[in-house]
Structure formats: structure tokens, C-alpha cells
Design a protein around this motif. Sequence first.
Motif, PDB file in Angstrom:
ATOM      1  N   ARG A 150       0.804  -1.215   0.000  1.00  0.00           N
ATOM      2  CA  ARG A 150       0.000   0.000   0.000  1.00  0.00           C
ATOM      3  C   ARG A 150       0.843   1.275   0.000  1.00  0.00           C
ATOM      4  NH1 ARG A 150      -4.626  -2.544  -1.453  1.00  0.00           N
ATOM      5  NH2 ARG A 150      -5.038  -4.284  -0.067  1.00  0.00           N
ATOM      6  N   MET A 151       2.045   1.206   0.601  1.00  0.00           N
ATOM      7  CA  MET A 151       2.899   2.387   0.689  1.00  0.00           C
ATOM      8  C   MET A 151       4.343   1.938   0.739  1.00  0.00           C
ATOM      9  SD  MET A 151       3.037   5.367   3.642  1.00  0.00           S
ATOM     10  CE  MET A 151       4.049   4.410   4.770  1.00  0.00           C
ATOM     11  N   ASN A 152       5.245   2.746   0.182  1.00  0.00           N
ATOM     12  CA  ASN A 152       6.661   2.430   0.330  1.00  0.00           C
ATOM     13  C   ASN A 152       7.480   3.704   0.448  1.00  0.00           C
ATOM     14  OD1 ASN A 152       8.212   3.071  -2.331  1.00  0.00           O
ATOM     15  ND2 ASN A 152       6.334   2.028  -3.052  1.00  0.00           N
ATOM     16  N   ALA A 193       5.657   6.833  -1.763  1.00  0.00           N
ATOM     17  CA  ALA A 193       4.616   6.544  -2.745  1.00  0.00           C
ATOM     18  C   ALA A 193       3.482   5.775  -2.087  1.00  0.00           C
ATOM     19  CB  ALA A 193       5.185   5.749  -3.912  1.00  0.00           C
ATOM     20  N   PHE A 194       2.230   6.167  -2.388  1.00  0.00           N
ATOM     21  CA  PHE A 194       1.042   5.454  -1.935  1.00  0.00           C
ATOM     22  C   PHE A 194       0.412   4.781  -3.158  1.00  0.00           C
ATOM     23  CE2 PHE A 194       1.801   8.724   1.146  1.00  0.00           C
ATOM     24  CZ  PHE A 194       1.449   8.178   2.364  1.00  0.00           C
ATOM     25  N   ASN A 221      -0.476   0.364  -8.150  1.00  0.00           N
ATOM     26  CA  ASN A 221       0.206   1.428  -8.876  1.00  0.00           C
ATOM     27  C   ASN A 221       0.277   2.699  -8.043  1.00  0.00           C
ATOM     28  OD1 ASN A 221       0.390  -0.168 -11.314  1.00  0.00           O
ATOM     29  ND2 ASN A 221      -1.785   0.257 -11.646  1.00  0.00           N
ATOM     30  N   PRO A 222       1.426   3.390  -8.022  1.00  0.00           N
ATOM     31  CA  PRO A 222       1.544   4.631  -7.241  1.00  0.00           C
ATOM     32  C   PRO A 222       0.605   5.715  -7.766  1.00  0.00           C
ATOM     33  CG  PRO A 222       3.710   3.787  -7.873  1.00  0.00           C
ATOM     34  CD  PRO A 222       2.699   3.001  -8.656  1.00  0.00           C
ATOM     35  N   LYS A 223      -0.205   6.285  -6.887  1.00  0.00           N
ATOM     36  CA  LYS A 223      -1.128   7.351  -7.271  1.00  0.00           C
ATOM     37  C   LYS A 223      -0.984   8.588  -6.379  1.00  0.00           C
ATOM     38  CE  LYS A 223      -3.065   5.443 -10.806  1.00  0.00           C
ATOM     39  NZ  LYS A 223      -2.916   6.042 -12.150  1.00  0.00           N
TER      40      LYS A 223
END
Length: 199
Positions: A142-144, A152-153, A159-161
Motif C-alpha cells: 500500500r505504501m513504500n 509513494a502510496f 500502482n503509485p497514485k
Amino acid sequence: SGTTTSYGAATCTATTDVVPLTIQESSAAGTSDILKIKNSGSTDILTVDASGALTATEVATFGNKVTIGSGTPSTALHVQGAGNQEVRIESTDGNAVLALDADTIDDCQIQFKEAGTEKGRITLAGDGDRMAFFTDDPIAERMNIAANGDIAFNNDSGNPKLFWDASTGFLGVGQATASTYNLEVTGTVFCGNGAGSGT
């Protein structure tokens, strides 16, 4: 052979550097304990069975695995039992450290499970040393946080949005990067006055 009962201290002394104490079961196969240590109430506090498994009060070894509490361990160290289970690392005069050390290309993970099913995970990924956070339904990233601090979320598809660039402070919404403006948006932006109207 036979039974020997002794009261008081037992001492083994030798003139060599090594003093082996050997307790060996007979050549006939057996399943009984070969060593027992009891307390004053005749309760076993340590036993060694014929297979070599050592069991201390609430601590037992099975081959190269150890269980603390009760039951058979499924990992190298397994803490299990009824009620709340807690593992504490405490230092009275310094840092308390839990270190996870994996091979260069492999991950370090903390997993969260319910009844054996993984529900969440925190991973330090070996592919670039990014810190990734996973949640269930289904389990997905979900996040990194990248090694350089970028955050990035991800959406449900992974996919990052929502992206924040640590070096520039730029924020990207609806996209995987932000490289030109302080705020970059892909998609529709709604600006309202709090009463439900806006553009």
C-alpha cells in the motif's frame, strides 16, 4: 546398574581440562526420559528424552528449534501458549535493539497474522532497500519509502497514485512521479467552499 539415591552435593573432579559427564541409555531402543531434574516438590524442571530433546519448565527444544510456553515449535524460536504472549527486549543502561539481518538481495520482514493467516507486513526490500507496508484484503503493498526518502502510496492495483519527492518537495497526485511543479495533478481537481459547491 540399579538405583542410587544421594542427598547433598555431587562433584566431578579430574586432572585433565575436560571432564565429560555421560548419560547413555541402553542399546535397546527406548522412549523414556534419560535425564530428569526435579524440584523439592518432585516436579520435573528439566528432562532429556531418548531422542535428545531437552525440556525445561515452559521451555523445550525439538532438534534445532526451541519453543517457549507450550506446544511444538514451527520455527527456530516459537513463543506460544494461552492468553497474551509478549516478547520484551530491555536494557537498563543502553539501547534495546531488535536486528533483522538478511542476505544482500533478500528481504527483512515483520509479519502480522491472525490464526496463521497473514494480515499485514512491513518489509525492507532487498531490491533497492525500500521500506514497504502491506495490508490485507488481499495482501498487497500500500505504501513504500524509497532509500532516498521518496514516498509513494499505491491504489488497489498496486500502482503509485500519490507521490512525494524527497529531494524537491514536489507532490504528485494521481501519478507516480512529481518532477516539475510543487503540486502536479493527473485527473479532476475539486475546489469547494465547504457547502458542497465548487469547481
